[in-house]
Design a protein around this motif. Structure first.
Motif, PDB file in Angstrom:
ATOM      1  N   THR A  80     -29.492  70.568 -30.649  1.00 48.28           N
ATOM      2  CA  THR A  80     -30.006  69.759 -29.540  1.00 48.28           C
ATOM      3  C   THR A  80     -29.072  68.582 -29.280  1.00 48.28           C
ATOM      4  O   THR A  80     -28.356  68.129 -30.180  1.00 48.28           O
ATOM      5  CB  THR A  80     -31.414  69.217 -29.844  1.00 48.28           C
ATOM      6  OG1 THR A  80     -31.360  68.341 -30.979  1.00 48.28           O
ATOM      7  CG2 THR A  80     -32.392  70.350 -30.121  1.00 48.28           C
ATOM      8  N   ILE A  81     -29.096  68.112 -28.047  1.00 51.34           N
ATOM      9  CA  ILE A  81     -28.347  66.921 -27.667  1.00 51.34           C
ATOM     10  C   ILE A  81     -29.287  65.982 -26.928  1.00 51.34           C
ATOM     11  O   ILE A  81     -29.937  66.378 -25.949  1.00 51.34           O
ATOM     12  CB  ILE A  81     -27.135  67.248 -26.783  1.00 51.34           C
ATOM     13  CG1 ILE A  81     -26.119  68.104 -27.543  1.00 51.34           C
ATOM     14  CG2 ILE A  81     -26.469  65.960 -26.291  1.00 51.34           C
ATOM     15  CD1 ILE A  81     -24.908  68.495 -26.718  1.00 51.34           C
ATOM     16  N   ASP A  82     -29.373  64.744 -27.397  1.00 54.54           N
ATOM     17  CA  ASP A  82     -30.123  63.700 -26.709  1.00 54.54           C
ATOM     18  C   ASP A  82     -29.132  62.742 -26.059  1.00 54.54           C
ATOM     19  O   ASP A  82     -28.209  62.254 -26.717  1.00 54.54           O
ATOM     20  CB  ASP A  82     -31.013  62.947 -27.695  1.00 54.54           C
ATOM     21  CG  ASP A  82     -32.162  63.792 -28.188  1.00 54.54           C
ATOM     22  OD1 ASP A  82     -33.226  63.756 -27.563  1.00 54.54           O
ATOM     23  OD2 ASP A  82     -31.995  64.505 -29.198  1.00 54.54           O
ATOM     24  N   SER A  83     -29.322  62.505 -24.771  1.00 54.35           N
ATOM     25  CA  SER A  83     -28.435  61.637 -24.004  1.00 54.35           C
ATOM     26  C   SER A  83     -29.213  60.424 -23.514  1.00 54.35           C
ATOM     27  O   SER A  83     -30.188  60.564 -22.763  1.00 54.35           O
ATOM     28  CB  SER A  83     -27.833  62.392 -22.815  1.00 54.35           C
ATOM     29  OG  SER A  83     -27.043  61.525 -22.021  1.00 54.35           O
ATOM     30  N   TYR A  84     -28.790  59.237 -23.938  1.00 55.15           N
ATOM     31  CA  TYR A  84     -29.428  57.982 -23.551  1.00 55.15           C
ATOM     32  C   TYR A  84     -28.577  57.305 -22.477  1.00 55.15           C
ATOM     33  O   TYR A  84     -27.467  56.862 -22.741  1.00 55.15           O
ATOM     34  CB  TYR A  84     -29.581  57.068 -24.760  1.00 55.15           C
ATOM     35  CG  TYR A  84     -30.437  57.655 -25.858  1.00 55.15           C
ATOM     36  CD1 TYR A  84     -31.809  57.430 -25.895  1.00 55.15           C
ATOM     37  CD2 TYR A  84     -29.876  58.444 -26.855  1.00 55.15           C
ATOM     38  CE1 TYR A  84     -32.607  57.977 -26.896  1.00 55.15           C
ATOM     39  CE2 TYR A  84     -30.648  58.998 -27.866  1.00 55.15           C
ATOM     40  CZ  TYR A  84     -32.018  58.755 -27.875  1.00 55.15           C
ATOM     41  OH  TYR A  84     -32.789  59.301 -28.872  1.00 55.15           O
ATOM     42  N   VAL A 102     -20.772  52.753 -10.725  1.00 50.16           N
ATOM     43  CA  VAL A 102     -20.062  52.513 -11.979  1.00 50.16           C
ATOM     44  C   VAL A 102     -20.999  52.923 -13.106  1.00 50.16           C
ATOM     45  O   VAL A 102     -21.990  52.240 -13.390  1.00 50.16           O
ATOM     46  CB  VAL A 102     -19.646  51.033 -12.119  1.00 50.16           C
ATOM     47  CG1 VAL A 102     -18.912  50.813 -13.435  1.00 50.16           C
ATOM     48  CG2 VAL A 102     -18.771  50.614 -10.940  1.00 50.16           C
ATOM     49  N   GLY A 103     -20.701  54.040 -13.723  1.00 50.28           N
ATOM     50  CA  GLY A 103     -21.566  54.559 -14.764  1.00 50.28           C
ATOM     51  C   GLY A 103     -21.446  53.780 -16.065  1.00 50.28           C
ATOM     52  O   GLY A 103     -20.409  53.179 -16.352  1.00 50.28           O
ATOM     53  N   VAL A 104     -22.538  53.768 -16.807  1.00 49.98           N
ATOM     54  CA  VAL A 104     -22.516  53.261 -18.177  1.00 49.98           C
ATOM     55  C   VAL A 104     -22.433  54.475 -19.088  1.00 49.98           C
ATOM     56  O   VAL A 104     -23.330  55.327 -19.058  1.00 49.98           O
ATOM     57  CB  VAL A 104     -23.784  52.444 -18.489  1.00 49.98           C
ATOM     58  CG1 VAL A 104     -23.784  52.005 -19.945  1.00 49.98           C
ATOM     59  CG2 VAL A 104     -23.889  51.245 -17.561  1.00 49.98           C
ATOM     60  N   PRO A 105     -21.362  54.620 -19.875  1.00 49.40           N
ATOM     61  CA  PRO A 105     -21.217  55.831 -20.694  1.00 49.40           C
ATOM     62  C   PRO A 105     -22.467  56.117 -21.523  1.00 49.40           C
ATOM     63  O   PRO A 105     -23.013  55.232 -22.181  1.00 49.40           O
ATOM     64  CB  PRO A 105     -20.004  55.508 -21.576  1.00 49.40           C
ATOM     65  CG  PRO A 105     -19.203  54.537 -20.769  1.00 49.40           C
ATOM     66  CD  PRO A 105     -20.223  53.702 -20.042  1.00 49.40           C
ATOM     67  N   ALA A 106     -22.915  57.351 -21.460  1.00 49.94           N
ATOM     68  CA  ALA A 106     -24.126  57.747 -22.185  1.00 49.94           C
ATOM     69  C   ALA A 106     -23.897  57.704 -23.691  1.00 49.94           C
ATOM     70  O   ALA A 106     -22.818  58.069 -24.183  1.00 49.94           O
ATOM     71  CB  ALA A 106     -24.544  59.151 -21.769  1.00 49.94           C
ATOM     72  N   TYR A 107     -24.921  57.266 -24.419  1.00 49.43           N
ATOM     73  CA  TYR A 107     -24.909  57.366 -25.885  1.00 49.43           C
ATOM     74  C   TYR A 107     -25.587  58.685 -26.246  1.00 49.43           C
ATOM     75  O   TYR A 107     -26.724  58.943 -25.823  1.00 49.43           O
ATOM     76  CB  TYR A 107     -25.647  56.194 -26.513  1.00 49.43           C
ATOM     77  CG  TYR A 107     -25.692  56.268 -28.030  1.00 49.43           C
ATOM     78  CD1 TYR A 107     -24.570  55.958 -28.785  1.00 49.43           C
ATOM     79  CD2 TYR A 107     -26.856  56.654 -28.683  1.00 49.43           C
ATOM     80  CE1 TYR A 107     -24.597  56.030 -30.163  1.00 49.43           C
ATOM     81  CE2 TYR A 107     -26.898  56.728 -30.070  1.00 49.43           C
ATOM     82  CZ  TYR A 107     -25.762  56.419 -30.801  1.00 49.43           C
ATOM     83  OH  TYR A 107     -25.789  56.500 -32.174  1.00 49.43           O
ATOM     84  N   GLN A 108     -24.887  59.525 -27.003  1.00 49.45           N
ATOM     85  CA  GLN A 108     -25.381  60.867 -27.269  1.00 49.45           C
ATOM     86  C   GLN A 108     -25.564  61.119 -28.766  1.00 49.45           C
ATOM     87  O   GLN A 108     -24.799  60.615 -29.591  1.00 49.45           O
ATOM     88  CB  GLN A 108     -24.436  61.907 -26.672  1.00 49.45           C
ATOM     89  CG  GLN A 108     -24.340  61.803 -25.149  1.00 49.45           C
ATOM     90  CD  GLN A 108     -23.586  62.929 -24.503  1.00 49.45           C
ATOM     91  OE1 GLN A 108     -22.525  63.337 -24.971  1.00 49.45           O
ATOM     92  NE2 GLN A 108     -24.118  63.438 -23.401  1.00 49.45           N
ATOM     93  N   VAL A 109     -26.581  61.921 -29.061  1.00 48.06           N
ATOM     94  CA  VAL A 109     -26.888  62.323 -30.429  1.00 48.06           C
ATOM     95  C   VAL A 109     -26.973  63.841 -30.461  1.00 48.06           C
ATOM     96  O   VAL A 109     -27.808  64.438 -29.772  1.00 48.06           O
ATOM     97  CB  VAL A 109     -28.213  61.712 -30.912  1.00 48.06           C
ATOM     98  CG1 VAL A 109     -28.505  62.166 -32.345  1.00 48.06           C
ATOM     99  CG2 VAL A 109     -28.173  60.192 -30.819  1.00 48.06           C
ATOM    100  N   LYS A 110     -26.110  64.463 -31.240  1.00 52.25           N
ATOM    101  CA  LYS A 110     -26.101  65.922 -31.372  1.00 52.25           C
ATOM    102  C   LYS A 110     -26.608  66.301 -32.755  1.00 52.25           C
ATOM    103  O   LYS A 110     -26.057  65.893 -33.770  1.00 52.25           O
ATOM    104  CB  LYS A 110     -24.686  66.468 -31.166  1.00 52.25           C
ATOM    105  CG  LYS A 110     -24.597  67.992 -31.223  1.00 52.25           C
ATOM    106  CD  LYS A 110     -23.186  68.465 -30.909  1.00 52.25           C
ATOM    107  CE  LYS A 110     -23.095  69.979 -30.902  1.00 52.25           C
ATOM    108  NZ  LYS A 110     -21.722  70.453 -30.571  1.00 52.25           N
TER     109      LYS A 110
END
Length: 288
Positions: A80-84, A102-110
């Motif tokens: 699974t991948i969670d994208s904040y 202007v995007g804020v880079p997503a913090y991701q948890v795999k």
């Protein structure tokens, strides 16, 4: 199953990101003329809601934070991948007919079964919109906009593409009804072109279309999200996703500052599973 701890973390980050925006938007000493121009240019276009996945051809001014929980087929079942954040961020209308995101880079948890979690930030996303044609609900209810997006190789090792991607896109929409109720269709078609690594990344062609209803503050929707890969490791493969969801808003916080929330569920439909099995989506936006 989405873990409660992850939902709690997403809520905390969303609240922290949004808490200062009302004061920012209501600083009349500096922003009054600019915000008046924003209202004027938005009045020239339909007043539909931005869909959950499809990037709207409308010009918006808001801060947006998305969360997604995705089940992916690789490297094996259970990953699974969670994208904040979802790579969203600040959307500004600097002048008539234009918008800059202007995007804020997503913090991701795999999470991979029986392995430690991998965490990090994804690449930076930027997008320029230029509205070519538009008419509000009283004068035709349509819009045509050109996008030029780019993804910069700024992410962590686990989540970066290692190359800059440039994505020209054409977007359009047509609505039926008035500002209180109706239906609309919004669609985009674009192709990502990498600065290198073509043999790995390829050139994905992406077509999104959202059919959206509108009754009061409720905007139920069905979206088709299609990708076909040219060249690269996935050359010749296609994946069609169907997204079911709704957004709710615009709830007045203060003056022109309004809140929007939404939730959706995404599944593979009619094509092979390539890089996603299904996903749960959520969004929170503050317009100003």
């Amino acid at each position: 199953m989405i873990k409660p701890k992850k939902i709690h973390s997403a809520v905390i980050v969303m609240a922290t990101s949004l808490i200062s925006l009302p004061a920012f938007a209501e600083d009349e000493s500096f922003f009054s003329n600019w915000l008046a121009n924003v209202s004027s240019t938005q009045e020239e276009q339909p007043h539909w809601m931005t869909p959950l996945v499809t990037v709207t051809p409308r010009l918006e001014q808001e801060y947006r934070f998305d969360y997604s929980h995705s089940d992916v087929p690789k490297p094996k079942a259970g990953t699974t991948i969670d994208s904040y954040g979802g790579g969203k961020g600040i959307e500004i209308i600097p002048s008539r007919n234009t918008e800059i995101i202007v995007g804020v880079p997503a913090y991701q948890v795999k999470d991979v079964p029986n392995k430690p979690s991998v965490t990090g930030v994804a690449d930076e996303n930027l997008l320029l919109k230029y509205r070519m044609l538009s008419a509000n609900e009283e004068h035709g209810n349509y819009i045509v906009t050109a996008f030029l997006g780019t993804s910069l190789q700024t992410g962590g090792n686990a989540f970066t593409t290692n190359h800059t991607l440039v994505t020209p896109t054409i977007a359009a929409g047509k609505g039926w009804g008035d500002r209180q109720s109706g239906v609309d269709i919004q669609s985009t078609l674009g192709m990502a072109v990498p600065s290198g690594g073509l043999s790995t990344l390829g050139r994905p062609l992406t077509w999104n279309m959202a059919l959206q209803g509108h009754v009061g503050k409720f905007w139920p929707e069905i979206e088709t999200n299609y990708i076909h890969w040219y060249d690269g490791a996935l050359a010749g493969k296609s994946q069609m996703m169907i997204t079911y969801g709704t957004t709710i808003g615009r709830f007045v916080i203060k003056g022109r500052v309004k809140a929007i929330v939404g939730i959706g569920y995404q599944i593979v439909h009619g094509t092979q599973v390539v890089n996603l099995n299904h996903a749960t989506l959520a969004t929170m936006r503050i317009t100003f």
